[in-house]
Scaffold this active site. Structure first.
Site, short mmCIF file in Angstrom:
data_model
loop_
_atom_site.label_atom_id
_atom_site.label_comp_id
_atom_site.label_asym_id
_atom_site.label_seq_id
_atom_site.Cartn_x
_atom_site.Cartn_y
_atom_site.Cartn_z
N ASN A 7 41.96 35.85 45.65
CA ASN A 7 42.30 36.68 44.48
C ASN A 7 42.16 35.76 43.27
O ASN A 7 42.97 34.85 43.07
CB ASN A 7 43.73 37.24 44.59
CG ASN A 7 44.11 38.08 43.37
OD1 ASN A 7 43.69 37.78 42.25
ND2 ASN A 7 44.90 39.11 43.58
N GLU A 34 40.71 41.20 42.42
CA GLU A 34 41.06 41.17 41.00
C GLU A 34 39.96 40.51 40.17
O GLU A 34 40.23 39.59 39.38
CB GLU A 34 42.42 40.49 40.76
CG GLU A 34 43.60 41.36 41.19
CD GLU A 34 44.87 41.10 40.40
OE1 GLU A 34 45.02 41.69 39.30
OE2 GLU A 34 45.71 40.30 40.85
N TYR A 114 42.13 44.73 48.02
CA TYR A 114 43.22 44.43 47.10
C TYR A 114 44.23 45.58 47.20
O TYR A 114 44.09 46.61 46.56
CB TYR A 114 42.69 44.28 45.67
CG TYR A 114 43.76 44.03 44.63
CD1 TYR A 114 44.76 43.09 44.83
CD2 TYR A 114 43.77 44.75 43.44
CE1 TYR A 114 45.73 42.87 43.88
CE2 TYR A 114 44.74 44.53 42.47
CZ TYR A 114 45.71 43.59 42.70
OH TYR A 114 46.69 43.37 41.76
N ASP A 155 44.09 40.39 49.41
CA ASP A 155 45.46 40.33 48.89
C ASP A 155 46.17 41.58 49.36
O ASP A 155 45.93 42.66 48.83
CB ASP A 155 45.40 40.25 47.36
CG ASP A 155 46.79 40.22 46.74
OD1 ASP A 155 47.78 40.34 47.48
OD2 ASP A 155 46.86 40.10 45.50
N ASN A 157 49.46 42.03 49.39
CA ASN A 157 50.71 42.27 48.67
C ASN A 157 51.87 42.58 49.61
O ASN A 157 52.77 43.36 49.28
CB ASN A 157 50.54 43.37 47.62
CG ASN A 157 50.03 42.82 46.29
OD1 ASN A 157 50.48 41.77 45.82
ND2 ASN A 157 49.09 43.52 45.66
N ASP A 255 46.57 32.51 40.12
CA ASP A 255 47.90 32.32 40.72
C ASP A 255 47.85 32.41 42.25
O ASP A 255 48.86 32.19 42.91
CB ASP A 255 48.95 33.26 40.12
CG ASP A 255 48.46 34.67 39.90
OD1 ASP A 255 47.30 34.99 40.27
OD2 ASP A 255 49.22 35.49 39.34
N HIS A 256 46.67 32.70 42.79
CA HIS A 256 46.47 32.71 44.25
C HIS A 256 45.57 31.56 44.66
O HIS A 256 44.70 31.12 43.89
CB HIS A 256 45.78 34.01 44.69
CG HIS A 256 46.59 35.25 44.50
ND1 HIS A 256 47.15 35.94 45.55
CD2 HIS A 256 46.92 35.94 43.38
CE1 HIS A 256 47.79 37.01 45.08
NE2 HIS A 256 47.67 37.03 43.77
#
Length: 266
Positions: A7, A34, A114, A155, A157, A255-256
């Site tokens: 991501n 993303e 995602y 991702d 989540n 951030d991943h």
DNA sequence: ATGACCTATTCCATAGGA
């Protein structure tokens, strides 16, 4: 053959880091999430210079997924079987979002996904997340009839276990750790999939995400939410898997961190 | 220290992220 998922939190903002990483990790296939750009705005030429073909699915500001491959890209499929859309507040229609794309690369079928965030338990987005995961499961069932190597990476989540977040108490009552979300992962595995569990390059749990805020990365206050699932034809070929936390270091990073999976040649 | 960020866009304020 090396496959990976990352991501990138905007392929435009991340392009220098992405190109660096492609050059050093040398993956054959990369699932991106993303990308935050329209399909036409993907940096095809830049990754093309490194030998990658691209199948992208994106509309602009939010979401967006892609598959990069230097071993061919065929049978591209955008969206899930009966993929639900999200009905935003004030909207009259459910908007289909670019959150899933598949391609066959070097004989391996990969899906880059995602999964919706969910925002808050009970929120319309949370219900959407669960419906979306069921559509992913149905898509997997449909595609897993044969025995070709098949994987879904991305991702999700969702943290599969309590240990997959840095402090389970901090997540009490929030999304990503609920029984319903984890049940959806179990149902997905029921389609004939096993998780490929990566090595951590440092610390014990191979976290894949650390919030930009509050020095979460230096403190290793992360989450393991970027996941890889494969059928037996794929997992039987896995020789190594790891989270490349080095890609999370420094300024201008996502951030991943990427998850990397190595497969023996067939 | 109960602090601390980053993205793209209807662009200097907001929505979304998890």
């Amino acid at each position: 053959m090396r496959i990976a998922t990352w991501n990138v939190n905007s392929v435009g903002a991340r392009l220098p880091k992405l190109l660096d990483w492609l050059g050093t990790a040398e993956p054959d296939v990369v699932c991106l999430q993303e990308i935050k750009c329209a399909e036409d705005d993907f940096p095809y030429d830049e990754v093309g210079e490194l030998g990658y073909e691209v199948a992208a699915h994106g509309t602009g500001r939010w979401n967006g997924v892609a598959v990069l491959s230097r071993v061919g890209v065929t049978e591209v499929r955008r969206g899930l079987l009966d993929q639900p859309g999200f009905l935003a507040e004030g909207s009259l229609f459910e908007a289909p979002e670019p959150r899933a794309i598949a391609a066959t690369c070097g004989g391996v079928r990969v899906w880059s996904v995602y999964v919706p965030n969910g925002r808050e338990v009970g929120h319309a987005h949370y219900e959407y997340k669960l419906r979306w995961l069921d559509a992913l499961r149905a898509t997997a069932v449909e595609e897993l009839a044969g025995d070709r190597p098949w994987a879904v990476l991305g991702d999700f989540n969702i943290a599969p276990e309590d240990r997959d977040v840095w402090d389970i108490a901090a997540f009490d009552g929030s999304t990503h750790v609920t029984a319903e979300e984890r049940k959806a992962l179990t149902a997905l595995k029921g389609a004939g999939l096993t998780e490929v569990y990566p090595r951590a390059l440092k610390y014990d749990v191979p976290f894949t995400y650390w919030d930009y805020r509050a020095l979460r990365f230096p403190h290793n206050q992360g989450m393991r939410i970027d996941l890889v699932y494969g059928n037996a034809s794929l997992t039987g070929r896995v020789t190594d898997a790891y989270v490349d936390r080095n890609a999370r270091k420094g300024k201008g990073t996502s951030d991943h961190a990427p998850v990397v999976v190595d497969l023996a040649s067939s």
